[in-house]
Enzyme design. Structure first.
Site, PDB file in Angstrom:
ATOM      1  CG  ASP A   1      22.275 -38.577  42.563  1.00 56.75           C
ATOM      2  OD1 ASP A   1      22.312 -37.467  43.121  1.00 56.75           O
ATOM      3  OD2 ASP A   1      21.259 -39.036  41.999  1.00 56.75           O
TER       4      ASP A   1
ATOM      5  CG  ASP B   1      19.487 -35.072  46.166  1.00 58.33           C
ATOM      6  OD1 ASP B   1      18.704 -35.475  45.290  1.00 58.33           O
ATOM      7  OD2 ASP B   1      19.181 -34.992  47.369  1.00 58.33           O
TER       8      ASP B   1
ATOM      9  CD  GLU C   1      16.606 -32.612  42.687  1.00 53.62           C
ATOM     10  OE1 GLU C   1      15.474 -33.085  42.524  1.00 53.62           O
ATOM     11  OE2 GLU C   1      17.292 -32.859  43.694  1.00 53.62           O
TER      12      GLU C   1
ATOM     13  CG  HIS D   1      14.878 -40.503  40.499  1.00 48.45           C
ATOM     14  ND1 HIS D   1      15.618 -39.493  39.920  1.00 48.45           N
ATOM     15  CD2 HIS D   1      14.971 -40.315  41.830  1.00 48.45           C
ATOM     16  CE1 HIS D   1      16.139 -38.743  40.876  1.00 48.45           C
ATOM     17  NE2 HIS D   1      15.765 -39.216  42.040  1.00 48.45           N
ATOM     18  CG  ASP D   2      12.713 -37.319  42.229  1.00 49.51           C
ATOM     19  OD1 ASP D   2      12.622 -38.296  42.981  1.00 49.51           O
ATOM     20  OD2 ASP D   2      13.706 -36.568  42.189  1.00 49.51           O
TER      21      ASP D   2
HETATM   22  C1  GLC Z   1      15.954 -35.232  45.271  1.00 50.76           C
HETATM   23  C2  GLC Z   1      15.949 -36.631  44.686  1.00 50.76           C
HETATM   24  C3  GLC Z   1      14.846 -37.403  45.320  1.00 50.76           C
HETATM   25  C4  GLC Z   1      15.131 -37.499  46.810  1.00 50.76           C
HETATM   26  C5  GLC Z   1      15.293 -36.105  47.412  1.00 50.76           C
HETATM   27  C6  GLC Z   1      15.903 -36.170  48.787  1.00 50.76           C
HETATM   28  O1  GLC Z   1      14.819 -34.531  44.935  1.00 50.76           O
HETATM   29  O2  GLC Z   1      15.849 -36.576  43.289  1.00 50.76           O
HETATM   30  O3  GLC Z   1      14.705 -38.677  44.754  1.00 50.76           O
HETATM   31  O4  GLC Z   1      14.095 -38.179  47.454  1.00 50.76           O
HETATM   32  O5  GLC Z   1      16.135 -35.293  46.651  1.00 50.76           O
HETATM   33  O6  GLC Z   1      17.253 -36.503  48.708  1.00 50.76           O
END
Ligand code: GLC
Length: 537
Positions: free
Chosen positions: A101, A203, A267, A329-330
């Protein structure tokens, strides 16, 4: 064919997968011990091809690793660089790839870069972050809000200026308009590629560049307001998805390509699939893969899934590879989102069949293969900063420890307790209980994944929707040369006759244990409630 087009990815929330040193937190050595479960080269194992590890960098854990204080080291909680090297070697020996990540949008407020930046307005690193004078009334420079609630600006007493943070105040945003920051991030990417990692999950890549003039965001028309899309009551026009982000991504792609076949999945947390599709560039010059989260927000409805698939198929440039995700995980786990007292298990098998037979790269989330549901987190055990502010949308329930067996700590740790409570149902729902049972969900995932590997129509074939179904069915064809596979999915809780053209097909897999494999007459094919079938034509 690049490996990431055919691979099945598996997301590992490292804190929750396997603890090896008895501190109640998962780590790299623990994960290495579990590699044979993931893929030992035989159909006894799950058979995934690549692992995405959530952040393992040193972090003060305000956002559980998404607040990095050193980009080129491993947090002692997870082990050492040597542990990572060992993991990579052991994974590669099993043909498993490892992607890390990368969190480029923001650092931890404890990252030395931010320490220097906040020291003085004249500090050479001042412009590595986004600093502005207060507005005329002394308040924040504009109306932007943090994704985690509250203003996106915090005033720093030392210099009287505000700094920008798209997430927590402990996660200041880097200024990627500064070439020095761009170079520093490219060095980070090279550091890990040189160490042998196979790529990155990036991310919130769409947030890296903001409007140059930092203009305030407009408000949506009241009738259009959407709590998630328009968080903070704003249209996110100026604080994300700016054209210049594509220059950075193109430069990263050139860098990746210099290393041969490395993966990058961005993402791009945008709701409009047309905007997500733009992150693929011309299909070869930007992201190899971008997350498509539409299934996370989808109702349990065949027409909804079909239209999401057709939309992304239509929007991607030639050569671009779609992705599909059911859980992460979100977001709440799909085994919980799509649960039903009578059809919960069958739905989990049906969802898996869809995920693993569409044209695209599937991403599994640890534990979905055994049907893990969201855990219950008592108020005093909440860890997630989002959960602390907004209990209803906290992300701890989907992050509970992996359920390896029915023992007290589920085989996850030897500690008296884990960092998050185990889901109570681990005594019933766990790997040990399913591993030798061909009728288990794990048994089904395993069969499906190994079957997919052997079937070019599924890994490489074209996609075409088929109008053969009555209400709440989704039917499609996958074709590669002479190899043809038909997938028919019934999202209804009642039986559904299909309306396929006459012909013969051979059932290769069904989500129902009652249907025998073998030849069928297509014209008289009917699906059982919540049944999916995969047919060779
Ligand atoms: C992304 C991650 C999340 C995190 C956010 C801030 O959305 O998947 O878990 O809290 O970014 O980095």
């Amino acid at each position: 064919m690049e490996w990431w087009r055919e691979a099945v990815f598996y997301e590992i929330y490292v804190r929750s997968f396997q603890d090896s040193n008895g501190d109640g937190v998962g780590d790299l050595a623990g994960l290495t011990r579990r590699l044979d479960y993931l893929n030992d080269g035989t159909p006894r194992s799950l058979g995934v091809d690549a692992l995405w590890l959530t952040p393992i960098n040193p972090s003060p854990l305000f956002d559980f690793g998404y607040d990095v204080s050193d980009y080129t080291a491993v947090d002692p909680l997870f082990g050492t660089l040597a542990d990572l090297d060992r993991l990579i070697t052991e994974a590669h020996a099993r043909d498993i790839r490892i992607i890390l990540d990368l969190v480029p949008n923001h650092t931890s407020h404890l990252h030395p870069w931010f320490g220097e930046s906040r020291r003085a307005r004249t500090d050479p690193k001042r412009d590595w972050y986004v600093w502005r004078d207060p507005a005329a009334d002394g308040g924040p420079p504009n109306n932007w809000v943090s994704s985690f609630g509250g203003p996106a600006w915090t005033r720093d007493e030392a210099t009287g200026q505000y700094y920008l943070h798209s997430f927590l105040a402990e996660q200041p945003d880097l200024n990627h308009r500064n070439p020095a920051v761009q170079q520093a991030m490219e060095r980070v990417i090279e550091f890990w590629l040189d160490r042998g990692v196979d790529g990155f999950r990036v991310d919130v890549i769409h947030k890296m560049i903001k409007d140059a003039a930092l203009r305030s965001n407009p408000r949506p028309a009241p009738e259009e307001e959407h709590p998630v899309k328009h968080y903070g009551g704003l249209l996110h026009l100026h604080d994300e998805d700016q054209p210049e982000v594509h220059d950075i991504i193109r430069s990263w792609r050139r860098l990746l390509d210099r290393y041969g076949e490395r993966a990058m999945v961005g993402e791009v947390y945008l709701f409009d699939p047309a905007r997500v599709a733009r992150y693929y560039g011309n299909g070869h010059d930007e992201l190899p893969l971008a997350f498509n989260f539409s299934f996370l927000w989808s109702p349990w409805d065949a027409a909804a899934f079909r239209s999401q698939v057709e939309q992304i198929e239509a929007l991607l440039p030639p050569g671009a590879q779609p992705t599909y995700v059911l859980s992460s995980h979100d977001a709440p786990r799909h085994r919980s989102r799509f649960d039903d007292p009578a059809h919960g298990e069958a739905r989990a098998r049906l969802a898996a069949m869809m995920l693993l037979t569409l044209r695209g790269t599937p991403f599994l989330y640890y534990g979905e293969e055994i049907g893990m549901r969201d855990g219950f987190i008592p108020a005093e055990r909440v860890c997630d900063p989002v959960g602390k502010r907004f209990p209803a949308v906290g992300r701890d329930p989907e992050r509970t420890p992996m359920q390896w067996d029915g023992g007290r700590m589920a085989g996850f740790t030897t500690a008296a307790d884990a960092w998050l409570p185990l889901a109570e149902e681990h005594q019933r729902i766990n790997v040990a209980a399913q591993q030798d049972d061909p009728r288990s969900l794990f048994g089904f995932y395993r069969r499906l994944i190994w079957h997919r590997k052997r079937t070019a129509a599924l890994t490489r074939g074209d996609y075409r929707s088929v109008d053969a179904g009555p209400d709440n069915t989704f039917v499609y064809l996958r074709e590669h040369g002479a190899e043809r596979r038909l997938v028919a999915l019934n999202f209804a809780s009642e039986p559904r006759p299909l309306r396929l053209a006459p012909g013969r097909g051979r059932v290769e897999l069904s989500t129902s244990f009652e249907r025998p494999p073998g030849e069928v007459d297509l014209a008289s094919l009917a699906l059982a409630p919540s049944e999916g079938v995969l047919l060779a034509l």
